[in-house]
Design a protein around this motif. Sequence first.
Motif, PDB file in Angstrom:
ATOM      1  N   LEU A  91      -7.123  -3.345   2.404  1.00  0.00           N
ATOM      2  CA  LEU A  91      -5.941  -3.318   3.269  1.00  0.00           C
ATOM      3  C   LEU A  91      -6.021  -2.089   4.152  1.00  0.00           C
ATOM      4  N   ARG A  92      -6.061  -2.314   5.461  1.00  0.00           N
ATOM      5  CA  ARG A  92      -6.167  -1.211   6.425  1.00  0.00           C
ATOM      6  C   ARG A  92      -4.901  -1.141   7.265  1.00  0.00           C
ATOM      7  N   LEU A  93      -4.188  -0.009   7.100  1.00  0.00           N
ATOM      8  CA  LEU A  93      -2.934   0.242   7.810  1.00  0.00           C
ATOM      9  C   LEU A  93      -3.039   1.485   8.690  1.00  0.00           C
ATOM     10  N   ASP A  94      -4.249   1.908   9.003  1.00  0.00           N
ATOM     11  CA  ASP A  94      -4.446   3.135   9.758  1.00  0.00           C
ATOM     12  C   ASP A  94      -3.966   2.979  11.213  1.00  0.00           C
ATOM     13  N   TYR A  95      -3.662   4.123  11.813  1.00  0.00           N
ATOM     14  CA  TYR A  95      -3.197   4.186  13.200  1.00  0.00           C
ATOM     15  C   TYR A  95      -1.928   3.353  13.406  1.00  0.00           C
ATOM     16  N   ASN A  96      -0.926   3.630  12.588  1.00  0.00           N
ATOM     17  CA  ASN A  96       0.398   3.072  12.767  1.00  0.00           C
ATOM     18  C   ASN A  96       1.399   4.224  12.818  1.00  0.00           C
ATOM     19  N   LYS A  97       2.650   3.959  12.507  1.00  0.00           N
ATOM     20  CA  LYS A  97       3.696   4.982  12.540  1.00  0.00           C
ATOM     21  C   LYS A  97       4.416   5.042  11.195  1.00  0.00           C
ATOM     22  N   ILE A  98       3.665   4.802  10.137  1.00  0.00           N
ATOM     23  CA  ILE A  98       4.252   4.678   8.801  1.00  0.00           C
ATOM     24  C   ILE A  98       4.621   6.044   8.241  1.00  0.00           C
ATOM     25  N   HIS A  99       5.886   6.188   7.826  1.00  0.00           N
ATOM     26  CA  HIS A  99       6.364   7.423   7.215  1.00  0.00           C
ATOM     27  C   HIS A  99       6.373   7.326   5.695  1.00  0.00           C
ATOM     28  N   THR A 100       6.733   6.155   5.200  1.00  0.00           N
ATOM     29  CA  THR A 100       6.882   5.999   3.757  1.00  0.00           C
ATOM     30  C   THR A 100       6.483   4.585   3.350  1.00  0.00           C
ATOM     31  N   LEU A 101       6.125   4.429   2.080  1.00  0.00           N
ATOM     32  CA  LEU A 101       5.792   3.125   1.527  1.00  0.00           C
ATOM     33  C   LEU A 101       6.793   2.765   0.443  1.00  0.00           C
ATOM     34  N   ASP A 102       7.222   1.537   0.446  1.00  0.00           N
ATOM     35  CA  ASP A 102       8.113   1.051  -0.601  1.00  0.00           C
ATOM     36  C   ASP A 102       7.261   0.657  -1.806  1.00  0.00           C
ATOM     37  N   PRO A 103       7.575   1.173  -2.993  1.00  0.00           N
ATOM     38  CA  PRO A 103       6.762   0.846  -4.177  1.00  0.00           C
ATOM     39  C   PRO A 103       6.725  -0.635  -4.498  1.00  0.00           C
ATOM     40  N   ASN A 104       7.769  -1.372  -4.092  1.00  0.00           N
ATOM     41  CA  ASN A 104       7.773  -2.813  -4.350  1.00  0.00           C
ATOM     42  C   ASN A 104       6.747  -3.543  -3.487  1.00  0.00           C
ATOM     43  N   MET A 105       6.388  -2.941  -2.359  1.00  0.00           N
ATOM     44  CA  MET A 105       5.425  -3.573  -1.465  1.00  0.00           C
ATOM     45  C   MET A 105       4.067  -3.708  -2.134  1.00  0.00           C
ATOM     46  N   THR A 106       3.613  -2.652  -2.788  1.00  0.00           N
ATOM     47  CA  THR A 106       2.267  -2.672  -3.363  1.00  0.00           C
ATOM     48  C   THR A 106       2.155  -3.551  -4.606  1.00  0.00           C
ATOM     49  N   GLU A 107       3.290  -3.987  -5.146  1.00  0.00           N
ATOM     50  CA  GLU A 107       3.232  -4.899  -6.283  1.00  0.00           C
ATOM     51  C   GLU A 107       2.576  -6.228  -5.928  1.00  0.00           C
ATOM     52  N   TYR A 108       2.609  -6.557  -4.631  1.00  0.00           N
ATOM     53  CA  TYR A 108       2.064  -7.837  -4.187  1.00  0.00           C
ATOM     54  C   TYR A 108       0.634  -7.726  -3.675  1.00  0.00           C
ATOM     55  N   VAL A 109       0.093  -6.529  -3.699  1.00  0.00           N
ATOM     56  CA  VAL A 109      -1.322  -6.331  -3.328  1.00  0.00           C
ATOM     57  C   VAL A 109      -1.989  -5.477  -4.398  1.00  0.00           C
ATOM     58  N   ILE A 110      -1.660  -5.749  -5.625  1.00  0.00           N
ATOM     59  CA  ILE A 110      -2.029  -4.890  -6.739  1.00  0.00           C
ATOM     60  C   ILE A 110      -3.529  -4.849  -6.993  1.00  0.00           C
ATOM     61  N   GLU A 111      -4.281  -5.816  -6.468  1.00  0.00           N
ATOM     62  CA  GLU A 111      -5.720  -5.888  -6.728  1.00  0.00           C
ATOM     63  C   GLU A 111      -6.558  -5.159  -5.684  1.00  0.00           C
ATOM     64  N   ILE A 112      -5.953  -4.541  -4.695  1.00  0.00           N
ATOM     65  CA  ILE A 112      -6.758  -3.952  -3.628  1.00  0.00           C
ATOM     66  C   ILE A 112      -7.591  -2.781  -4.144  1.00  0.00           C
ATOM     67  N   GLU A 113      -8.773  -2.662  -3.554  1.00  0.00           N
ATOM     68  CA  GLU A 113      -9.722  -1.617  -3.938  1.00  0.00           C
ATOM     69  C   GLU A 113      -9.929  -0.599  -2.819  1.00  0.00           C
ATOM     70  N   ILE A 114      -9.593  -0.994  -1.582  1.00  0.00           N
ATOM     71  CA  ILE A 114      -9.749  -0.106  -0.429  1.00  0.00           C
ATOM     72  C   ILE A 114      -8.426  -0.061   0.325  1.00  0.00           C
ATOM     73  N   LEU A 115      -7.867   1.146   0.484  1.00  0.00           N
ATOM     74  CA  LEU A 115      -6.615   1.327   1.219  1.00  0.00           C
ATOM     75  C   LEU A 115      -6.790   2.439   2.231  1.00  0.00           C
ATOM     76  N   SER A 116      -6.504   2.124   3.497  1.00  0.00           N
ATOM     77  CA  SER A 116      -6.542   3.146   4.544  1.00  0.00           C
ATOM     78  C   SER A 116      -5.150   3.340   5.125  1.00  0.00           C
ATOM     79  N   LEU A 117      -4.663   4.577   5.021  1.00  0.00           N
ATOM     80  CA  LEU A 117      -3.389   4.986   5.626  1.00  0.00           C
ATOM     81  C   LEU A 117      -3.624   6.082   6.659  1.00  0.00           C
ATOM     82  N   ALA A 118      -4.858   6.214   7.098  1.00  0.00           N
ATOM     83  CA  ALA A 118      -5.229   7.296   8.005  1.00  0.00           C
ATOM     84  C   ALA A 118      -4.448   7.237   9.306  1.00  0.00           C
ATOM     85  N   ASN A 119      -4.209   8.416   9.887  1.00  0.00           N
ATOM     86  CA  ASN A 119      -3.549   8.533  11.177  1.00  0.00           C
ATOM     87  C   ASN A 119      -2.156   7.907  11.180  1.00  0.00           C
ATOM     88  N   ASN A 120      -1.413   8.187  10.120  1.00  0.00           N
ATOM     89  CA  ASN A 120       0.005   7.851  10.033  1.00  0.00           C
ATOM     90  C   ASN A 120       0.772   9.132   9.713  1.00  0.00           C
TER      91      ASN A 120
END
Length: 327
Positions: A152-181
């Motif tokens: 899941l790649r979310l880099d180069y957005n305007k994300i300030h915070t993540l809701d913990p309930n959100m990641t419950e539905y992508v619990i199997e991910i192995e690669i996460l990019s939050l760069a440049n937020n």
Amino acid sequence: MKLILCAVLFGAVATEASDPPKSPICGHCNCTNGEKNSFDVYCSGKSGEQDLFSEKNWKSAKNEAYNYNYTSLSFQNGWLPNLTQTFPSLSLISLDLSYNHINSIGKNVFINLTNMRTLILSHNDLENIDPDAFKATDKEGKPVGLNNLKELRLDYNKIHTLDPNMTEYVIEIEILSLANNPLHLSDTDTVLAISKLSNLKELYLQYTNIKTLPDNILHTLMHLQVLDLSGNPIAEMPKTLSQGKNLTRLFMNNTGFVNLTEETGFPLLPKLKELHLCRNQHLQRLEKHSLSGLIQLATLKLSDNIDLVSIDPMAIAKSMNHTVFRQ
């Protein structure tokens, strides 16, 4: 002679009849035909509503029973500010929706993409992702997640915070990019959201303006191998870095380090093999035992540290303060 000619003609007709009907989406986008008649689809500069979400664009108009295989869809440089429509049932493994001005994602958007392993939402306008953005429901109406999603790649957005309930539905991910937020990594919800991803192997947090790693953020990430903290104003070694016992690659380029000593240097990271410490404009000294906790280090990159004047001969030598980690 006539028999041979008839045989040739019959063969030609049979071949034509066996050819699969052309995918309608290939009339709107560029398609590359891969193995087993699967398609890689690339679209650019379209509005998206007509091509992406209309099921008739993905199935044969001549033969409704024919089922196409789509391996990947790259839809870039379009206009999808509100991603709320549900994708039709497709066999996609990879979906790239970068550069589409997306600022909101509705629930059940990806419900039919059960084979998807890679989802790229980079370079959009996402600020706060709805906790149900990756939620789906099964045929009985029970909530399920994207259980095959690994990247899941979310880099180069305007994300300030993540809701913990959100990641419950992508619990199997192995690669996460939050760069440049502009992350608020000190926020409890964001830390909890990341900590839930116990299968995570690669985490990219470069240029997120964080000053340190929050306590225990790595505690549950026991499979984490790659961590990138480059481009952040980190002046002191994060204490929680010592929890990265399975890290093999660490990137800390362009940070705020000045002097690294035995006390302020790297903790014991028993499996780390590759360290990047480049472009640290204020880094002046690597003192005795400052790298001695990196007992398996094979590659050290120190290029473009313009103020680096001293590397102690014992910087990487074994220190009695570090005990070997055993599983």
